[in-house]
Scaffold this motif. Structure first.
Motif, PDB file in Angstrom:
ATOM      1  N   ALA A 322      77.889  69.361  64.820  1.00  0.00           N
ATOM      2  CA  ALA A 322      78.953  69.104  63.606  1.00  0.00           C
ATOM      3  C   ALA A 322      78.118  68.369  62.212  1.00  0.00           C
ATOM      4  O   ALA A 322      78.595  68.555  61.280  1.00  0.00           O
ATOM      5  CB  ALA A 322      80.132  68.474  64.069  1.00  0.00           C
ATOM      6  N   ARG A 323      77.155  67.546  62.727  1.00  0.00           N
ATOM      7  CA  ARG A 323      76.618  66.843  61.523  1.00  0.00           C
ATOM      8  C   ARG A 323      75.629  67.441  60.916  1.00  0.00           C
ATOM      9  O   ARG A 323      75.312  67.073  59.872  1.00  0.00           O
ATOM     10  CB  ARG A 323      75.721  65.384  62.332  1.00  0.00           C
ATOM     11  N   LEU A 324      75.329  68.778  61.377  1.00  0.00           N
ATOM     12  CA  LEU A 324      74.299  69.458  60.798  1.00  0.00           C
ATOM     13  C   LEU A 324      74.791  70.350  59.706  1.00  0.00           C
ATOM     14  O   LEU A 324      75.791  70.967  59.722  1.00  0.00           O
ATOM     15  CB  LEU A 324      73.676  70.423  61.947  1.00  0.00           C
ATOM     16  N   ARG A 325      74.024  70.030  58.355  1.00  0.00           N
ATOM     17  CA  ARG A 325      74.421  70.812  57.208  1.00  0.00           C
ATOM     18  C   ARG A 325      73.408  71.999  57.341  1.00  0.00           C
ATOM     19  O   ARG A 325      72.427  71.990  56.854  1.00  0.00           O
ATOM     20  CB  ARG A 325      74.378  69.968  55.939  1.00  0.00           C
ATOM     21  N   SER A 326      74.170  73.272  57.661  1.00  0.00           N
ATOM     22  CA  SER A 326      73.172  74.386  57.661  1.00  0.00           C
ATOM     23  C   SER A 326      73.994  75.516  57.473  1.00  0.00           C
ATOM     24  O   SER A 326      75.162  75.641  58.127  1.00  0.00           O
ATOM     25  CB  SER A 326      72.515  74.376  58.991  1.00  0.00           C
ATOM     26  N   PRO A 327      73.569  76.528  56.812  1.00  0.00           N
ATOM     27  CA  PRO A 327      72.699  76.682  55.726  1.00  0.00           C
ATOM     28  C   PRO A 327      72.431  75.330  54.792  1.00  0.00           C
ATOM     29  O   PRO A 327      73.844  75.082  54.253  1.00  0.00           O
ATOM     30  CB  PRO A 327      72.756  78.004  55.267  1.00  0.00           C
ATOM     31  N   ILE A 328      71.555  75.090  54.457  1.00  0.00           N
ATOM     32  CA  ILE A 328      71.412  73.650  53.744  1.00  0.00           C
ATOM     33  C   ILE A 328      72.012  74.249  52.201  1.00  0.00           C
ATOM     34  O   ILE A 328      71.716  75.039  51.638  1.00  0.00           O
ATOM     35  CB  ILE A 328      69.883  73.177  53.650  1.00  0.00           C
ATOM     36  N   GLY A 329      72.762  72.938  51.504  1.00  0.00           N
ATOM     37  CA  GLY A 329      72.901  72.989  50.203  1.00  0.00           C
ATOM     38  C   GLY A 329      74.544  73.465  49.939  1.00  0.00           C
ATOM     39  O   GLY A 329      75.048  74.232  50.926  1.00  0.00           O
ATOM     40  N   LEU A 330      74.852  73.645  48.812  1.00  0.00           N
ATOM     41  CA  LEU A 330      76.104  73.981  48.369  1.00  0.00           C
ATOM     42  C   LEU A 330      75.923  75.479  47.709  1.00  0.00           C
ATOM     43  O   LEU A 330      74.640  76.108  47.367  1.00  0.00           O
ATOM     44  CB  LEU A 330      76.664  73.011  47.099  1.00  0.00           C
ATOM     45  N   ASP A 331      76.659  76.373  47.688  1.00  0.00           N
ATOM     46  CA  ASP A 331      76.801  77.593  47.203  1.00  0.00           C
ATOM     47  C   ASP A 331      76.892  77.589  45.773  1.00  0.00           C
ATOM     48  O   ASP A 331      78.212  77.643  45.067  1.00  0.00           O
ATOM     49  CB  ASP A 331      78.115  78.512  47.869  1.00  0.00           C
ATOM     50  N   LEU A 332      75.782  77.485  45.321  1.00  0.00           N
ATOM     51  CA  LEU A 332      75.416  78.116  43.585  1.00  0.00           C
ATOM     52  C   LEU A 332      75.048  79.085  43.373  1.00  0.00           C
ATOM     53  O   LEU A 332      74.585  79.474  42.258  1.00  0.00           O
ATOM     54  CB  LEU A 332      74.524  76.847  43.190  1.00  0.00           C
TER      55      LEU A 332
END
Length: 400
Positions: A322-332
């Motif tokens: 749950a700590r993993l940000r994946s796919p990485i980044g915000l949806d820009l």
């Protein structure tokens, strides 16, 4: 004032007298946080900022006055419904500013100079100054080093120095700047003093795993945001200084082995851009168990699902995943390496500051999410109209 330590340390070395205005506390939508500073020397040269331009002229005049009379003053700048365009902060916020002369004869100058020198060298240090209390104590300083040792003091009561040193060390451990309330004799009772503690800590680390084109753009953005950036890749042909000239450090080593031996802390961000299972799985297995601020991994949604299954197979728990940000980044909608780096950096900032990542247009959430100190009591609000016009501060640090 430690945010402009390099310039002020040079002023000290040159023997210049100067006055420094430091943001002590803020309320509402204030533009700068506690610790932000503007300094003015005897020739009228100015460096730094306390408001992003709103009240710089008024604060400049307060600094010139402090240099003349040697008095430390505490002023509040805020919003007034009656005369919104005359006041300093038309954004609606309130800031309390401590203006202190730092002259050759001032007893606090050696302590302040030591704090500035430490901050300029990139060393961890906390500078504590009394903001409100007896006139003879206001402006006095105590400096705490990373190991807990301290120099200077307030000359009022030995217990006060000891207690403030302990509190300042705790601020330093957290990399925090703010105020604390304490009794004149160092206890929590008795006449209260307000103490500003400014912490200067080495820059946080960003470790980018995977020497790819996207990494090159992320290194530039990470450096711009003030991180000390390391690029790590097991392939020497890609992990080169020519490819990453802006990186502070380039390491040719298997990512998980490097992460095992390097030092990280609660401000460190880890960006895994390799999207190759033989690198990602052992690296993320370790990374998700470390006390770091952020762990993100690049890859498609299909890659993400496959990677999660591989991580579960090697013992990574759901709580760790749950700590993993994946796919990485915000949806820009990012396409290029530079846009992708901006997307990743935006997520890191949102994670650090508690932002939602949604557009501010039409939203009713606070613009600033940081927990900030409230304005100090019993201060009158001063508007720009109450002070004479001041020379404008130029980008080069002079006046015009």
């Amino acid at each position: 004032m430690l945010d402009i330590a390099e310039e002020l340390s040079r002023w000290v070395a040159e023997g210049r007298d100067f006055a420094v205005a430091t943001v002590v506390a803020v309320g509402g939508s204030a533009p700068r946080q506690p610790g932000a500073a503007l300094a003015v020397d005897a020739e009228g040269t100015a460096v730094g900022s306390v408001s992003g331009g709103c009240v710089e002229g008024a604060v400049y005049e307060l600094c010139r006055q402090a240099l003349e009379d040697g008095e430390t003053v505490l002023e509040r700048f805020g919003y007034s419904d009656e005369d919104a365009f005359a006041v300093g902060l038309t954004c609606g916020g309130v800031i309390d500013i401590l203006v202190t002369p730092v002259r050759a004869a001032d007893p606090a100058r050696p302590v302040v100079a030591a704090g500035l020198a430490a901050a300029a060298r990139g060393e961890a240090a906390a500078l504590a100054r009394i903001v409100t209390g007896p006139a003879e104590l206001v402006g006095r300083a105590l400096l705490v080093a990373a190991g807990g040792s301290h120099e200077g003091g307030f000359g009022a009561h030995p217990e006060l120095d000891r207690t403030v040193a302990e509190e300042a060390a705790a601020f330093l451990d957290a990399g925090r700047t703010g105020t604390l309330e304490i009794g004149e004799q160092g206890s929590r009772c008795g006449a209260p003093l307000t103490v500003l503690v400014e912490s200067s800590v080495p820059p946080p680390r960003m470790i980018v795993f995977g020497a790819i084109d996207f990494a090159s753009a992320l290194v530039r953005v990470g450096t711009f945001l003030g991180y000390r950036v390391t690029v790590c890749d097991a392939r020497p042909v890609f992990a080169t200084r020519n490819r990453f000239p802006e990186a502070d450090e380039i390491v040719v080593e298997w990512p998980h082995r490097y992460l095992e031996r390097t030092q990280v802390d609660g401000r460190t961000v880890l960006c895994v851009l390799t999207h190759d299972a033989k690198f990602d799985v052992p690296l993320l297995r370790l990374a998700l168990r470390l006390p770091v601020a952020y762990v993100g991994a690049m890859g498609s949604r299909r890659t993400h699902l496959d990677r999660n299954e591989r991580l579960r197979e090697v013992g990574v728990t759901e709580r760790e995943l749950a700590r993993l940000r994946s796919p990485i980044g915000l949806d820009l909608g990012a396409r290029t390496p530079e846009e992708t780096a901006l997307s990743i950096a935006a997520e890191i900032v949102a994670n650090r500051r508690g932002g939602s990542g949604v557009s501010l247009t039409g939203a009713h959430t606070p613009i600033h999410h940081d927990a900030t100190s409230s304005p100090l009591p019993v201060l009158r609000i001063r508007s720009v109209a109450q002070l004479p016009p001041a020379p404008a501060v130029t980008a080069a640090g002079g006046v015009s």
